[in-house]
Design an enzyme around this catalytic site. Structure first.
Site, PDB file in Angstrom:
ATOM      1  N   VAL A 104       3.774 -20.591 -33.068  1.00 48.61           N
ATOM      2  CA  VAL A 104       5.033 -20.359 -33.764  1.00 48.61           C
ATOM      3  C   VAL A 104       5.746 -21.697 -33.886  1.00 48.61           C
ATOM      4  O   VAL A 104       5.856 -22.440 -32.904  1.00 48.61           O
ATOM      5  CB  VAL A 104       5.927 -19.355 -32.998  1.00 48.61           C
ATOM      6  CG1 VAL A 104       7.222 -19.106 -33.758  1.00 48.61           C
ATOM      7  CG2 VAL A 104       5.184 -18.052 -32.758  1.00 48.61           C
ATOM      8  N   CYS A 105       6.199 -22.017 -35.083  1.00 49.36           N
ATOM      9  CA  CYS A 105       6.975 -23.233 -35.323  1.00 49.36           C
ATOM     10  C   CYS A 105       6.177 -24.468 -34.864  1.00 49.36           C
ATOM     11  O   CYS A 105       5.022 -24.631 -35.194  1.00 49.36           O
ATOM     12  CB  CYS A 105       8.330 -23.125 -34.635  1.00 49.36           C
ATOM     13  SG  CYS A 105       9.575 -24.303 -35.185  1.00 49.36           S
ATOM     14  N   THR A 106       6.794 -25.316 -34.033  1.00 50.06           N
ATOM     15  CA  THR A 106       6.128 -26.548 -33.608  1.00 50.06           C
ATOM     16  C   THR A 106       5.113 -26.329 -32.491  1.00 50.06           C
ATOM     17  O   THR A 106       4.550 -27.290 -31.972  1.00 50.06           O
ATOM     18  CB  THR A 106       7.163 -27.593 -33.161  1.00 50.06           C
ATOM     19  OG1 THR A 106       8.008 -27.024 -32.150  1.00 50.06           O
ATOM     20  CG2 THR A 106       8.021 -28.042 -34.337  1.00 50.06           C
TER      21      THR A 106
END
Length: 323
Positions: A104-106
């Site tokens: 998720v995300c970074t």
């Protein structure tokens, strides 16, 4: 039906929503269909971690003692900027053992540091996509979609897109009706198609600094069904078509034609989501002229026709919420 274990990795500096969003989706699915998921969290040493917003999360256990999960979720956050070597080592050893590997995300930066994205297409938060591509040239970074699947590896964009991806996984596991029910409980319409852009047309383009060009941008947004040809827009800005096209791209980062495409698509999407208007009427109101032209635009950008897009965004009537 075998229960699927979901293991969420915790570390200092993790983004709390990257954890809680997917966890709430899987927990909602478990409440709807008991026995579907067993959700666990773990950190390297089993100690509580402090999120980037200052919250403290208490893990269920130690990563080294966690059995291989069905779905391994790696969230993002400030703690991914300088990946902890022992955490990267653990991911390198245990990531391939999971049936599904999710970031998720970074969190994609941690998977990339462990070599788990080499040769794969992946996405991350748009503000960090260039950095991911520079640091890991073996990864094909796509900054546009809200999530990407490449085999058994799933990567998602910023924060809330983790919810979209988790809903997609629930639909993959348990079917669309369960995913719809969970989405309604979380007060989201329904999972967005993975290749939907991370942000709107207005956010994707920079705002022009010169007043005539700013006025043209506003006009496009407010009048998607009008004549938005280069010649017409240039006349509105008081510039020659060639000068207008060059100045618009220099100040907004995209061509007038591309900006018009984005605005019209977004307008059509919103009408499909929020109204019961027919496709023919929406195609005219959004500047496409015909349903076929709108269909081609949706397939090109979103990968689904308008009718399917509407189906995904309009929950079935009478679907009961999850308690």
């Amino acid at each position: 039906m075998a229960q699927r274990t979901v293991l969420v990795v915790l570390f200092d500096g993790v983004q709390s929503l990257d954890v809680s969003g997917p966890v709430e989706v899987f927990a909602g699915a478990e409440n709807h269909t008991p026995g579907s998921y067993r959700i666990r969290t773990a950190s390297l040493d089993g100690a509580p971690v402090r999120t980037s917003s200052g919250l403290t999360l208490v893990p269920d256990g130690i990563l080294a003692e966690a059995p291989d999960p069905h779905t391994l979720v790696v969230p993002g956050g400030q703690g991914t900027r300088r990946p902890d070597p022992p955490l990267v080592d653990w991911l390198r050893a245990h990531g391939p053992r999971a049936r599904r590997l999710v970031s998720v995300c970074t969190g994609a930066a941690l998977l990339a540091a462990a070599g788990l994205l080499d040769g794969r297409r992946a996405t991350t938060h748009w503000a960090h996509s260039d950095r991911l591509a520079r640091r890991h040239p073996a990864v094909e970074v796509d900054p546009e979609p809200i999530y990407v699947r490449d085999g058994d590896v799933y990567t998602s964009a910023g924060v809330t897109s983790g919810i979209d991806l988790a809903l997609a996984l629930v639909e993959e596991d348990l079917g669309r009706d369960v995913a719809l029910t969970v989405a309604r409980h979380l007060v989201v319409f329904l999972r967005r198609p993975g290749n939907q852009a991370q942000f709107s047309a207005q956010l994707a383009a920079q705002t022009a600094t010169r007043e005539p060009l700013r006025e043209v941008q506003h006009w496009i947004t407010e009048h998607p069904a009008d004549d938005l040809s280069i010649e017409s827009l240039a006349a509105r800005a008081g510039l020659s078509p060639r000068h207008f096209a060059r100045a618009f791209r220099a100040e907004t980062g995209e061509t007038p034609g591309r900006h018009v495409e984005r605005v019209r698509l977004e307008h059509a999407r919103r009408l499909l989501e929020d109204t019961a208007d027919g496709v023919e009427r929406i195609s005219r109101a959004s500047g496409y002229g015909t349903p076929e032209a709108m269909r081609r635009a949706f397939l090109k950008t979103l990968g689904v026709p308008p009718a399917e897009y509407r189906r995904r965004f309009r929950p079935a009537p009478g679907t009961a919420p999850v308690h």
